[in-house]
Scaffold this active site. Structure first.
Site, PDB file in Angstrom:
ATOM      1  N   LEU A  80       0.829  -1.204   0.000  1.00 24.86           N
ATOM      2  CA  LEU A  80       0.000   0.000   0.000  1.00 24.86           C
ATOM      3  C   LEU A  80       0.863   1.253   0.000  1.00 24.86           C
ATOM      4  O   LEU A  80       0.597   2.207  -0.732  1.00 24.86           O
ATOM      5  CB  LEU A  80      -0.927   0.009   1.220  1.00 24.86           C
ATOM      6  N   GLU A  81       1.890   1.252   0.823  1.00 25.09           N
ATOM      7  CA  GLU A  81       2.741   2.430   0.992  1.00 25.09           C
ATOM      8  C   GLU A  81       3.838   2.552  -0.065  1.00 25.09           C
ATOM      9  O   GLU A  81       4.603   3.514  -0.039  1.00 25.09           O
ATOM     10  CB  GLU A  81       3.359   2.435   2.400  1.00 25.09           C
ATOM     11  N   SER A  82       3.905   1.593  -0.980  1.00 23.65           N
ATOM     12  CA  SER A  82       4.939   1.608  -2.037  1.00 23.65           C
ATOM     13  C   SER A  82       6.333   1.813  -1.442  1.00 23.65           C
ATOM     14  O   SER A  82       7.065   2.736  -1.825  1.00 23.65           O
ATOM     15  CB  SER A  82       4.641   2.678  -3.082  1.00 23.65           C
ATOM     16  N   TYR A  87       7.609   5.621  -0.020  1.00 21.14           N
ATOM     17  CA  TYR A  87       7.866   5.652   1.422  1.00 21.14           C
ATOM     18  C   TYR A  87       9.032   4.737   1.786  1.00 21.14           C
ATOM     19  O   TYR A  87       9.348   3.797   1.058  1.00 21.14           O
ATOM     20  CB  TYR A  87       6.654   5.137   2.214  1.00 21.14           C
TER      21      TYR A  87
END
Length: 137
Positions: A80-82, A87
């Protein structure tokens, strides 16, 4: 060690992973530990969701929620946060009342966000911590 043994990880959520928000469904197997505060200070920008950075002026502690997640959930959160692109996942000190513990936090990579033009986010809770609003707070 049994095959079903899962390593558990503490994760500090300060945005859409918090209870009641749009990505909290990814925390379905997580255990809520409590409302917490980052010990390190950050700056925040926000558009559809908040992003923390370790550099810049006006660094403040951040209000959020502490969870315990299993390996599979951590993998989903990293997606989700890559992580590695948008991130970095870092271990930082998180205050839970008077107790301090280590937890993962997702920190924005400045080069990945520079072109977005999102404004600084400066809303604070009553204790002066950066606090991205949940719903109609």
């Amino acid at each position: 060690m049994s095959e079903d043994h899962q390593t558990m990880h503490r994760v500090f959520a300060y945005g859409t992973l918090k209870r009641g928000l749009k990505n909290h469904h990814l925390m379905a197997r997580a255990r809520f530990i409590g409302v917490a505060t980052s010990v390190p200070h950050y700056r925040m920008i926000a558009g559809d969701y908040p992003v923390l950075f370790e550099d810049g002026a006006g660094l403040l502690p951040v209000s959020g929620e502490l969870f315990e997640v299993d390996d599979a959930t951590l993998i989903e959160l990293d997606k989700l946060e890559s992580v590695g692109d948008l991130y970095d996942r870092k271990t930082v000190a998180i205050a839970l009342g008077e107790r301090v513990t280590d937890a993962f936090i997702y920190i924005g990579r400045p080069v990945a966000w520079a072109s977005r033009g999102w404004p600084p986010f400066t809303a604070r809770d009553r204790d002066g911590r950066l606090h991205w609003p949940a719903l109609a707070e």
